[in-house]
Design a protein around this motif. Structure first.
Motif, PDB file in Angstrom:
ATOM      1  N   LEU A  26       7.722 -12.937  -4.457  1.00  0.00           N
ATOM      2  CA  LEU A  26       8.617 -11.905  -4.999  1.00  0.00           C
ATOM      3  C   LEU A  26       7.862 -10.954  -5.912  1.00  0.00           C
ATOM      4  CD1 LEU A  26      11.413 -10.664  -5.479  1.00  0.00           C
ATOM      5  CD2 LEU A  26      11.726 -12.342  -7.314  1.00  0.00           C
ATOM      6  N   ARG A  27       7.048 -11.489  -6.796  1.00  0.00           N
ATOM      7  CA  ARG A  27       6.344 -10.628  -7.759  1.00  0.00           C
ATOM      8  C   ARG A  27       5.367  -9.694  -7.058  1.00  0.00           C
ATOM      9  NH1 ARG A  27       6.550  -7.265 -10.925  1.00  0.00           N
ATOM     10  NH2 ARG A  27       5.313  -7.190 -12.816  1.00  0.00           N
ATOM     11  N   GLN A  30       7.273  -6.943  -5.486  1.00  0.00           N
ATOM     12  CA  GLN A  30       7.684  -5.977  -6.507  1.00  0.00           C
ATOM     13  C   GLN A  30       6.553  -5.019  -6.853  1.00  0.00           C
ATOM     14  OE1 GLN A  30       8.927  -8.829  -9.446  1.00  0.00           O
ATOM     15  NE2 GLN A  30      11.080  -8.700  -8.822  1.00  0.00           N
ATOM     16  N   HIS A  31       5.331  -5.536  -6.938  1.00  0.00           N
ATOM     17  CA  HIS A  31       4.176  -4.658  -7.183  1.00  0.00           C
ATOM     18  C   HIS A  31       3.996  -3.695  -6.010  1.00  0.00           C
ATOM     19  CE1 HIS A  31       2.498  -6.240 -10.888  1.00  0.00           C
ATOM     20  NE2 HIS A  31       2.561  -7.482 -10.423  1.00  0.00           N
ATOM     21  N   ARG A  32       4.096  -4.218  -4.803  1.00  0.00           N
ATOM     22  CA  ARG A  32       3.897  -3.381  -3.605  1.00  0.00           C
ATOM     23  C   ARG A  32       4.930  -2.264  -3.514  1.00  0.00           C
ATOM     24  NH1 ARG A  32       0.893  -6.607   0.500  1.00  0.00           N
ATOM     25  NH2 ARG A  32       2.025  -5.583   2.172  1.00  0.00           N
ATOM     26  N   ASP A  91      -0.236 -11.953   2.787  1.00  0.00           N
ATOM     27  CA  ASP A  91       0.139 -12.619   4.040  1.00  0.00           C
ATOM     28  C   ASP A  91      -0.232 -14.092   4.041  1.00  0.00           C
ATOM     29  OD1 ASP A  91       1.271 -10.312   5.058  1.00  0.00           O
ATOM     30  OD2 ASP A  91      -0.563  -9.698   6.076  1.00  0.00           O
ATOM     31  N   ASP A  92      -1.249 -14.477   3.271  1.00  0.00           N
ATOM     32  CA  ASP A  92      -1.660 -15.874   3.183  1.00  0.00           C
ATOM     33  C   ASP A  92      -0.609 -16.738   2.493  1.00  0.00           C
ATOM     34  OD1 ASP A  92      -3.975 -14.907   4.278  1.00  0.00           O
ATOM     35  OD2 ASP A  92      -5.242 -15.367   2.554  1.00  0.00           O
ATOM     36  N   LEU A  93       0.314 -16.119   1.791  1.00  0.00           N
ATOM     37  CA  LEU A  93       1.334 -16.872   1.055  1.00  0.00           C
ATOM     38  C   LEU A  93       2.407 -17.461   1.975  1.00  0.00           C
ATOM     39  CD1 LEU A  93       1.854 -14.377  -1.898  1.00  0.00           C
ATOM     40  CD2 LEU A  93       0.511 -16.490  -1.909  1.00  0.00           C
TER      41      LEU A  93
END
Length: 94
Positions: A26-27, A30-32, A91-93
């Motif tokens: 989520l964070r 939000q930055h993106r 994407d690794d998340l």
């Protein structure tokens, strides 16, 4: 529950922002999406280039504060050690 310390960048060797959160997906989103006005939105820090997991919110916050005190070279070395290509780790998340 896991907590995270992370660094987002504007580009390779660009502006860096260090933060901590309990929801890294989520964070980072939000930055993106520049959902909050502030440093990272102003300077385009939206690429997740480094993160680490912690067992507690306090540990993640302490690590964030530690890294924020570092000089730029140390931060760049931290990123380069685990992500030499400066890939977006978002994407690794998943």
């Amino acid at each position: 529950m896991a907590f995270f310390t992370y660094i987002v960048a504007s580009q390779r060797n660009g502006t860096l922002y260090t933060g901590s959160t309990e929801d890294i997906i989520l964070r980072t989103a939000q930055h993106r999406d520049k959902l909050f006005k502030g440093f990272s939105a102003k300077y385009g820090c939206a690429t997740l280039v480094w993160f680490e997991m912690h067992a507690s919110r306090h540990a993640a916050f302490v690590r964030e504060r530690q890294i924020k005190k570092w000089n730029r070279v140390w931060k760049l070395e931290l990123i380069e050690r685990s992500n030499p290509g400066w890939r977006d780790l978002f994407d690794d998340l998943f």
